[in-house]
Every structure is written in structure tokens, then in C-alpha cells.
Enzyme design. Structure first.
Site, PDB file in Angstrom:
ATOM      1  N   ASN A 164       0.808  -1.222   0.000  1.00  0.00           N
ATOM      2  CA  ASN A 164       0.000   0.000   0.000  1.00  0.00           C
ATOM      3  C   ASN A 164       0.843   1.275   0.000  1.00  0.00           C
ATOM      4  O   ASN A 164       0.382   2.327  -0.432  1.00  0.00           O
ATOM      5  CB  ASN A 164      -0.943   0.007   1.212  1.00  0.00           C
ATOM      6  CG  ASN A 164      -0.209  -0.230   2.518  1.00  0.00           C
ATOM      7  OD1 ASN A 164       0.445  -1.255   2.698  1.00  0.00           O
ATOM      8  ND2 ASN A 164      -0.308   0.698   3.451  1.00  0.00           N
ATOM      9  N   GLN A 194      -4.759  -3.903  -2.475  1.00  0.00           N
ATOM     10  CA  GLN A 194      -4.247  -2.940  -3.450  1.00  0.00           C
ATOM     11  C   GLN A 194      -4.087  -3.540  -4.840  1.00  0.00           C
ATOM     12  O   GLN A 194      -3.734  -2.826  -5.788  1.00  0.00           O
ATOM     13  CB  GLN A 194      -2.905  -2.382  -2.971  1.00  0.00           C
ATOM     14  CG  GLN A 194      -2.968  -1.583  -1.677  1.00  0.00           C
ATOM     15  CD  GLN A 194      -3.719  -0.283  -1.818  1.00  0.00           C
ATOM     16  OE1 GLN A 194      -3.924   0.225  -2.921  1.00  0.00           O
ATOM     17  NE2 GLN A 194      -4.145   0.285  -0.694  1.00  0.00           N
ATOM     18  N   CYS A 343      -3.061   5.035   7.115  1.00  0.00           N
ATOM     19  CA  CYS A 343      -3.786   4.388   8.204  1.00  0.00           C
ATOM     20  C   CYS A 343      -3.263   4.811   9.560  1.00  0.00           C
ATOM     21  O   CYS A 343      -3.764   4.401  10.590  1.00  0.00           O
ATOM     22  CB  CYS A 343      -3.721   2.870   8.050  1.00  0.00           C
ATOM     23  SG  CYS A 343      -4.554   2.306   6.546  1.00  0.00           S
TER      24      CYS A 343
END
Length: 761
Positions: A164, A194, A343
Site C-alpha cells: 500500500n 491494493q 492508516c
């Protein structure tokens, strides 16, 4: 608002989340309004809803090449990860032998959801296997030899299809050969979040047991995802209850999310409106973006190899700039990017780049640009133009040698503070004489300082260290080589040929810079060569009056502490006398500029420090003897944490400042305040390049954090002025307001949430 503020948003953070595709949003809304039945109901509305769910599942099977494997709809990838891990480990536990040691393997660059979930279920299920990361090489490829060695004793192995942060993809065929060649029965989960829409997936032709996916990474709403379960792979429901999804995943199905996924699957199956670009076109887009970055920032370094990464991700670093600086710059230009993984809300080093063995500066400066397959040529063109504009803005701040037409260059006048971690470099510039002096130059800032001097056409008078630094090498030598080659100095950079100034019967060495003198004061203690530098008014000094602007005190006084005195060249006894000497000379209110600022307090003075530092107050108010100070100082130094991260701490922090509660405004409150209270100064505290890209005409002035010390100096006689500070997110305005508050400014507030929330209001 200015025209600049009306710039359209360019969203380049698709790996974090994507906007919902218009047709997908319409399908979700239509489902909520007209097809809202529960798929488990047997009436017509329920049957219609079940048809949508079945149709979406059938398309998912085709998209994934799932064959006879199962596709279970979930709330997102995290639930899919839990489902796969719980199912695998619960089944693996049954076959464990009591006298054998087991491991659980995961890729070192996996999304944190995977290792944290592995550790959680390993503990909950009382398996107690050793959870081991699989190393990667500098290209992000998993270490096949490590897998071959470790997988025979592994209960489960978790890898990812596409990373990611970097977009690096793994060779799943090669992985399968190594995994199955050494352990045919180990459970294998592949994070495919992804990969959807970027890599071809034929899961049924592999021995992958579990593969989680997320809808919001590919233009579906948040809250919908799915997980692939290979036929014959063990399965344990993660959510039990009403028996939905054939008893595999209970809970009423997210029908609007499924309707949106249905549209996305049509695009992937080339049965929709053709809004997804081909892989070839996406590669051209990446090439165009990379070229734009290279043209704008010639020193840019890409943190991954394009030959083994998907074309929708660019991860890069710009030497001399932190990730936060570049994020703030791009945000001001209305370009949305992230630093590594979105995140985590904190901007820190990238564990992915660390695992790849990249230099620390690249990890700390990493920026991720990512777009999705629905991006258009027009959007890419706009992004490239805006990137060039960002470079021009850095040229406006003299932080980059860039040509452009963003107003005139921001002229340096007065004091500028630069920081690397908790260490400070101070630059004082006099625009009238085009001269400058630099105090405590850090090596990481050498190129930036040289660029500023060249851009501002400043002549460097001196580059001086306040002491020999234990935690870093000085950048003074390189600056002197470029600007002061003919100047003879001592080991700290103090010139041999200087003026002699008399004050109250004492003789001081002084450097002239514009209408100021920089006096050298010996203040040993932290080290035996420690000095303080006092910048004062030249005209008044010539008439016997010391009017101090700044005191560069090195590590004699720190914000919230005193410099440590437990080095081999330290002396608490000498520090005792140095503190008295400096205080007697400059007094309570002169601004102290230490060489470290660990807690974003910028500057201080003796008054502020005495109020929270009993040891310092005891010395300056003659309440402690020299011997008592030495004993107390030795006790204080015992609290020093020798190192935090990669920084050697130069003082122990045992006191904190009692702050008044800050006045915080939301956007409506701020507007009401400005309309009702004349004389309030609204101050934008972003850096000049941010301000040049995007600012409102209603601001009274721009006071960047790097120049906050200079603003404080100018406002010393007007601390009753009401000030409201604003920045991008509210974090910088908060720490700046706290600093002003601590130094006695009476009416300071800030805009909570900054522009980020005000623009959404």
C-alpha cells in the site's frame, strides 16, 4: 477569499481511499430508496434484494477468477483479514504437536492490520507460536531463502499482492513454488486489497487459501468488502448470529454497498462505461507524473523501482525536506498526498522503507502519491501543473532554486529558526546590509542554508557554534568553506578579527551585523567551551546601554530544564556562575534561543523559566549555594534519558509550564469574533510558500513558525494585543499560541482544525 483558494482539489491519495464512482454512488442511493429489502426475507422486496447480492457475488467470482472458491461479503479488508487468520489458526491448532516449536510468518512490509491480527489471535487461541517477519530486499521483494528455511515449521504464512505504501508487487507464482515446495499444508493468506483493478487475479489457479479485499480502495463506499476462501480451506465464522451468508458471516447484508460493488465489477469486467484506464495508460500517467516531479524537484529520489510496482503509486523523497513540509506544501496547493501509510494519523518514519533498508532520511521524508484506474488525462495534467507551481512556491521561500512567477521572493528580515528533530539552527539576516550570521548550524540543513544565502543574496558574516556538540557534527565547516574561506576563526567559528566593546567596565568581543552587535559571552558549564551570543542594538550599546534582541544560549538554559553537566568536559560549578553572569547581563525578559527545542516552545526567557524551574530560580535569586546547586544538578542529570530515537538528550525535563487555557474558535465563532471585536489580529502561521499558494485576503499578516521568534521580539512591548492564529490543521497554530501564552501574551487564541475544517464548513 483569493482566487488561489478556489483551486480545485487534486486527489492523489487513492491507496488510502477513493471517491465513490458516480454511477456506484447512484446505484447505492437507488438501492436505499427503492430496493431496500432484506435479502433474507422471502417476500418480493427481499427476493429483489437477494438478486442484487447474488449478481454481485457472481461477478466477484469472475473478477477474482475464484472458480469453485467462496466469496463472502464483509465490512471491509480488516474483517476479511480476521476471518482468514482465525480460520487458519483455529484449524492449525488441532494438528500441533506438543513437543514442536511453531512459527507464523508475515511479510515485513505488510499492512499493520496483518501482524497485529496475527499476534492477537495467536494469543487468544493460546497457540503461542513465534510470529516472525519475512525480510525484504531493497526492492521490497520477499526473501525466498528465508521462507524456504522457516516455512516448514510455520502454521500460517501471510504475504501481500501489492504494497500500500510503495505499490511493490510480489511474484505470487514464485512464492507459491517456494511455499508449497517446503510445506504443502501451511495456510497461506494474501492481502489483495491494493491489487484489485491493478493486477490480474486468477485465484482458483493458485493454492492461496484466503484473500481479503476492500471496496473503498476502488471507488466503492466504505463499509463493504469481501474475502475469498479457497475450496477446501478450513473456515471458522468470525461473526456468528442470524446465519446470513449461508451461516458464514452473520449480520444483515450491506445491500447499498453491494449495489455499488456491482457497478465496480462491471468496470473490471469491461461491461460498464469504460471509465477504468488500461494498465498501459496508467503506466504513461505514472511516467508523466514522475517527470513532473523530476522537473520540479531535480533532486527527488523515488523509493521504489517502477519495474516491480503497480503504475498507480509513486513513493518519493526530496532531500532536505521532511514529509510534513512537503505534505503542507501540497495541501496548500490543494493536492492531497500522504506520508507513507494513511492508516496512521502521525507523520513518522515509514516502517516499509525501513524494512527495505533505505536510508533514514528517505524513510522520514517519504511522500506517497497514488491514483486509481478511473483517473483521467486531464486530472494528471492538472496535477503536473500544480506540482510545478509547488516548486515555484518553494522558490518564493528561497528553499529551492526554482524559477516562477509567484509574487516576489519572501525577503528574510530578522531571526529564522530551523529544526531537525529537537535541534535548532538560528539564522539572523539584515536585509539592509545584505548580511547574515548563523548560530549552531546543523549538517542536515547545510544545503538549505546555502540555498537561502544564495537566493537572498546574503553575505555570511559568521557561522558559530555555541559549544562542541555531543549529539551531532556541526555544519559550520561546510558553510565556512563556501562563504568564509578567508576568515580565521577559533574551533567554534568565532572570528579572530572582531571589535572590542566596553560595557560597565567589562570588555566584550563583538561582530557587527547591520545595526546590531553580536557579543560573545563565555558561559562554560554544559561544556568547558560553551559560549552565549547576545544580539543587541549597536547604537545604544555605543552609548553604554544594552538593548537585547536575542540571546543564543546554547545548552546553558533549555526550555523546561538546564543543559546536562555530566559530560567529561562539563562542570556544574562553572554552570552555576555562568547562569548568574548571563542573567545579570540580560535580565528576565530577553529572549533566549537555545540550541535545542524538544517540545516546540520556540524561545523562552529567564522569567518564564524561573517560574517553572525551581533549581534555576534558586540560583538566580541567590537561594542556593554553589555546593547545593552542584548536588541538585547531579540529581537532576540522573533523570536524563541518554537517547530518544537517534537524538542524544542534552537535558532532563522534570518541570512543565502551567498554561492558561487557550481560547479555541471554530469557523462560525471566529467569524463572529472578527465581526464583533475591532483590533483583533488574524495571523496565518504557515510557511511563506504555503501562504503564497493559498491565502485569504482577510489576514492581517503571515507569521511562519520558523519566524515566530522574530514576531515575539517585535511584539514584546504589545503583549495585550488580541491575536488569533490559523494554520492548515490547527496543530501548528496551537503550539504557537501556547508559546505566546507562556511568554506572557495576554489574549491569544487559534482556529481549531485550521483550514482543513473551515473549508468543509
Amino acid at each position: 477569499m483569493s482566487e488561489q483558494q478556489a483551486l480545485s482539489q487534486i486527489y492523489l491519495d487513492a491507496n488510502a481511499t477513493t471517491p465513490v464512482l458516480a454511477k456506484a454512488a447512484k446505484a447505492a442511493l437507488s438501492t436505499m430508496e427503492t430496493m431496500f429489502g432484506n435479502p433474507s426475507s422471502s417476500h418480493i422486496s427481499g427476493l429483489q434484494a437477494k438478486q442484487i447480492m447474488d449478481e454481485t457475488r457472481n461477478k466477484a467470482v469472475k473478477v477474482l477468477g475464484a472458480g469453485s472458491g467462496q466469496v463472502i461479503f464483509t465490512s471491509g479488508a480488516t474483517e476479511g483479514i480476521q476471518t482468514g487468520i482465525l480460520s487458519a489458526l483455529y484449524a492449525a491448532k488441532k494438528s500441533m504437536q506438543a513437543d514442536k516449536e511453531y512459527s507464523i510468518l508475515y511479510g515485513a512490509t505488510e499492512h499493520k492490520a496483518v501482524p497485529e491480527s496475527l499476534k492477537h489471535w495467536n494469543k487468544i487461541l493460546e497457540i503461542n507460536a513465534t510470529v516472525k517477519p519475512i525480510p525484504v530486499d531493497e526492492m521490497g521483494k520477499l526473501d525466498m531463502d528465508f521462507i524456504a528455511k522457516e516455512v516448514p515449521n510455520a502454521l500460517m504464512i501471510c504475504t501481500m499482492a501489492v504494497n500500500n505504501e510503495t505499490g511493490v508487487y510480489q511474484d505470487l507464482d514464485a512464492l507459491e513454488l517456494v511455499i508449497r515446495g517446503n510445506n504443502a499444508n501451511v495456510f497461506w493468506m494474501v492481502d489483495c486489497v491494493q491489487a484489485l483493478g491493478k493486477r490480474c487475479l486468477e485465484l482458483a489457479s493458485t493454492s492461496i487459501d484466503y484473500a481479503p479485499f476492500s471496496g473503498h480502495k476502488l471507488y466503492a463506499p466504505k463499509g463493504i468488502g469481501f474475502v475469498y476462501i479457497r475450496k477446501g480451506a478450513p473456515f471458522t465464522p468470525f461473526i456468528a448470529g442470524g446465519g446470513q451468508e449461508g451461516g458464514l458471516r452473520s449480520g444483515t447484508e450491506n445491500l447499498p454497498g453491494l449495489a455499488a460493488l456491482n457497478v465496480i465489477f462491471d468496470e473490471l469486467l469491461e461491461q460498464g462505461d469504460g471509465v477504468f484506464a488500461s494498465v498501459g495508460q496508467l503506466q504513461l500517467f505514472r511516467t508523466q507524473m514522475a517527470l513532473a516531479l523530476k522537473n520540479a524537484f531535480p533532486t527527488v529520489v523515488f523509493n521504489h523501482d517502477f519495474t516491480n510496482s503497480v503504475p498507480t503509486t509513486l513513493n518519493f523523497a526530496i532531500p532536505g525536506f521532511s514529509s510534513k513540509e512537503i505534505m503542507d506544501l501540497f495541501d496548500a496547493a490543494n493536492i492531497r498526498v500522504s506520508s507513507g501509510s494513511a492508516c496512521s494519523s502521525k507523520v513518522t518514519r515509514s516502517f516499509v522503507l525501513d524494512a527495505m533498508g533505505l536510508p533514514a532520511w528517505q524513510s522520514e521524508s517519504a511522500i506517497r502519491m497514488s491514483f486509481g484506474p478511473a483517473v483521467t488525462q486531464q486530472q494528471i495534467d492538472q496535477a503536473c501543473d500544480r506540482i510545478a507551481h509547488c516548486a515555484q512556491a518553494l522558490g518564493h521561500s528561497c528553499l529551492l532554486n526554482a524559477m516562477g512567477n509567484i509574487d516576489e521572493k519572501s525577503q528574510l528580515q530578522g531571526l529564522v529558526q530551523f529544526k531537525v528533530g529537537g535541534s535548532c539552527t538560528w539564522l539572523y539576516a539584515d536585509p539592509t546590509t545584505k548580511t547574515a550570521v548563523i548560530v549552531d548550524p546543523l549538517p542536515e540543513l547545510t544545503n538549505r542554508l546555502l540555498t537561502i544565502l544564495q537566493c537572498q543574496q546574503l553575505q555570511l558574516v559568521a557561522a558559530i557554534d555555541t559549544h562542541g556538540h555531543a549529539d551531532h557534527q556541526s555544519g559550520r565547516v561546510e558553510l565556512a568553506k563556501q562563504h568564509l574561506a578567508m576568515q580565521h576563526t577559533n574551533h567554534l567559528g568565532w572570528p579572530e578579527e572582531v571589535a572590542k566593546i566596553e560595557l560597565d567596565g567589562q570588555s566584550y568581543e563583538a561582530i557587527s551585523i547591520g545595526d546590531k552587535y553580536l557579543l560573545r559571552i563565555a558561559t562554560p558549564g554544559h561544556t568547558d567551551d560553551s559560549i552565549s551570543l547576545v544580539l543587541c542594538d549597536k547604537h545604544k550599546l555605543q552609548h553604554g546601554q544594552l538593548a537585547v534582541s536575542y540571546v543564543f544560549c546554547g545548552d546553558l538554559v533549555l526550555m523546561g530544564s538546564l543543559g546536562r553537566t555530566n559530560f567529561s568536559t562539563s562542570s556544574a560549578q562553572l554552570m552555576f556562575n555562568s547562569l548568574k553572569t548571563l542573567f545579570d547581563l540580560v535580565g528576565d525578559d530577553a529572549l533566549l534561543c537555545p540550541s535545542h527545542d524538544y517540545h516546540n516552545e520556540f524561545v523562552t526567557n529567564f522569567a518564564a523559566e524561573r517560574s517553572r524551574n525551581q533549581l534555576l530560580n534558586g540560583v538566580l535569586m541567590s537561594q542556593l549555594s554553589e555546593q547545593q546547586f552542584m548536588q541538585n544538578k547531579a540529581d537532576l542529570d540522573k533523570n536524563i534519558h541518554d537517547q530518544i530515537g537517534e537524538e542524544v538528550m542534552c537535558g532532563a525535563f522534570t518541570s512543565s509550564c502551567n498554561q492558561k487555557r487557550l481560547q479555541e474558535y471554530n469557523t462560525p465563532e471566529l467569524k463572529a469574533k472578527l465581526n464583533s471585536t475591532p483590533g483583533v489580529k488574524l495571523i496565518d502561521i504557515r510557511e511563506p510558500h504555503e501562504y503564497a499558494l493559498n491565502h485569504s485576503q482577510e489576514f492581517d499578516m503571515n507569521v511562519p513558525l520558523t519566524r515566530l521568534a522574530d514576531f515575539i521580539c517585535q511584539q514584546q512591548c504589545n503583549k495585550s494585543q488580541e491575536l488569533i492564529l490559523v494554520c492548515r490543521s490547527g496543530s501548528r497554530s496551537q503550539v504557537a499560541a501556547q508559546a505566546l501564552n507562556r511568554l506572557g501574551f495576554e489574549h491569544v487564541g487559534h482556529l481549531k482544525g485550521g483550514y482543513a475544517l473551515s473549508q468543509a464548513t
